[in-house]
Design an enzyme around this catalytic site. Structure first.
Site, mmCIF file in Angstrom:
data_model
loop_
_atom_site.group_PDB
_atom_site.id
_atom_site.type_symbol
_atom_site.label_atom_id
_atom_site.label_comp_id
_atom_site.label_asym_id
_atom_site.label_seq_id
_atom_site.Cartn_x
_atom_site.Cartn_y
_atom_site.Cartn_z
ATOM 1 N N ARG A 148 -10.164 8.876 59.818
ATOM 2 C CA ARG A 148 -10.162 9.999 58.665
ATOM 3 C C ARG A 148 -8.356 10.934 58.662
ATOM 4 N NH1 ARG A 148 -14.249 11.201 61.879
ATOM 5 N NH2 ARG A 148 -16.195 10.948 61.358
ATOM 6 N N LYS A 208 -14.182 14.274 64.983
ATOM 7 C CA LYS A 208 -15.254 14.591 63.753
ATOM 8 C C LYS A 208 -16.794 14.657 65.030
ATOM 9 C CE LYS A 208 -18.019 15.932 59.992
ATOM 10 N NZ LYS A 208 -18.584 14.678 58.352
ATOM 11 N N HIS A 232 -9.944 9.351 52.379
ATOM 12 C CA HIS A 232 -10.687 8.977 51.900
ATOM 13 C C HIS A 232 -11.851 7.478 52.247
ATOM 14 C CE1 HIS A 232 -13.615 9.715 55.611
ATOM 15 N NE2 HIS A 232 -15.000 9.712 55.234
ATOM 16 N N ARG A 258 -11.068 4.673 54.063
ATOM 17 C CA ARG A 258 -11.970 4.551 55.829
ATOM 18 C C ARG A 258 -13.562 4.010 55.234
ATOM 19 N NH1 ARG A 258 -14.282 7.482 60.337
ATOM 20 N NH2 ARG A 258 -16.142 7.665 60.097
ATOM 21 N N HIS A 313 -19.352 7.547 64.060
ATOM 22 C CA HIS A 313 -20.946 8.203 63.533
ATOM 23 C C HIS A 313 -21.372 7.955 65.091
ATOM 24 C CE1 HIS A 313 -19.573 6.485 59.535
ATOM 25 N NE2 HIS A 313 -19.242 7.603 59.391
ATOM 26 N N TYR A 322 -23.584 2.085 53.535
ATOM 27 C CA TYR A 322 -22.233 1.374 53.633
ATOM 28 C C TYR A 322 -23.084 -0.421 53.371
ATOM 29 C CZ TYR A 322 -18.996 4.157 54.959
ATOM 30 O OH TYR A 322 -18.049 5.468 55.435
#
Length: 323
Positions: free
Chosen positions: A138, A163, A269, A272, A295, A304
């Site tokens: 990120r 995150k 972003h 990414r 994630h 994706y």
């Protein structure tokens, strides 16, 4: 002398810092709480409740036409105010529903578009954008990268406190080794200059500055992408050389997008998203990509699979059958 009682917003700020929320979260929450109070004639939140919160959120959605994520951020700020600061039970919580965020497919660039975009960037902007596309980091993870977390011997980067407050490892693209080493040398020169002038202490996460008083002046803790100028930390009042501002790269990408004639709406972003999609196209398994992206759940990564260049999940159109 009469002791001064701290104001509500000051109490909120202290509570946020006690819970170690980021500075951006602090600024956002304080902004929404202040806006909520002013929208209700400066009444104290103790005098208000679910009706006022719902009316405020409805006004944001209907009149201000904010996005669902923005509306939910405002709700989170108000819930923090009532639950964590005022310590008030929320019997009306069940009736306050979070706005449903639309499920949108991420914008993804083709390999040629990535090449065009990167070719129009220079220096640090090129290196940072290349890292976002080459590692899946990120934007803020890239900017907050410390020298000690780049391992050239293992060709990997350790992403700290990503995150969800999680650490993870990602690859260091071999094509970026030399440019990254030059950038680290630039950081070393700036750090030496700061030490000579009586500065050179970088802000450390959490309570590390108390546990290790001299660690902030070690080169390993310095940012890989330091700012050109020193600034005052709003939390401590100390003068540091922070990392470069995120707006620098965002503006550079916007300019490069127009110069390249790319009509897709994109941001930092997007690189990414493109990283993940291109890995899937190359045949890497989704669990590996999930780990690289950090994630929590593989269902987040599965989005994706819907943007792969296979037209309708690999199904050929009836118009193309027989051709």
């Amino acid at each position: 002398m009469i002791a001064r009682h701290p104001g509500l917003l000051e109490v909120v700020r202290c509570k946020i810092r006690a819970k170690r929320y980021s500075l951006r979260t602090e600024q956002a929450y304080l902004g929404w709480i202040r806006r909520f109070i002013f929208a209700n004639g400066r009444r104290h939140p103790r005098e208000m409740g679910g009706l006022e919160v719902e009316a405020f959120l409805s006004q944001l959605a209907i009149e201000a036409r904010v996005s669902a994520s923005t509306q939910n951020q405002a709700l989170s700020a108000l819930l923090f105010l009532y639950r964590d600061v005022l310590d008030i039970e929320l019997p009306w919580m069940e009736s306050v529903l979070r706005a449903k965020r639309p499920r949108r497919l991420p914008t993804v660039l083709s390999r040629e578009e990535v090449r065009q975009l990167l070719s129009l960037l220079n220096g640090r902007n090129w290196l940072m954008a290349s890292l976002l596309y080459g590692t899946g980091m990120r934007l803020m993870e890239c900017l907050r990268l410390r020298v000690k977390d780049v391992d050239f011997s293992r060709n990997e980067i350790l992403v700290r406190n990503g995150k969800g407050a999680k650490d993870r490892r990602t690859m260091l693209p071999r094509a970026l080794e030399e440019p990254l080493q030059r950038e680290i040398e630039r950081s070393r020169v700036l750090h030496s200059m700061d030490l000579t002038e009586g500065f050179g202490e970088t802000p450390l996460p959490f309570a590390l500055s108390r546990k290790y008083p001299n660690a902030g002046k070690e080169f390993g803790w310095q940012f890989v992408f330091p700012s050109d100028n020193r600034s005052v930390d709003p939390r401590t009042g100390k003068t540091h050389r922070h990392h470069v501002d995120d707006g620098v790269l965002s503006r550079a990408i916007k300019r490069a997008r127009f110069q390249a004639g790319i009509v897709k709406s994109l941001s930092a972003h997007t690189l990414r998203h493109t990283f993940a999609t291109h890995l899937l196209e190359a045949g890497y398994d989704i669990r590996t990509i999930q780990e690289l992206l950090g994630h929590k759940d593989v269902s987040t990564t599965q989005i994706y699979t819907h943007v792969l260049n296979r037209g309708g999940l690999g199904v050929r159109s009836p118009l193309d059958l027989g051709r």
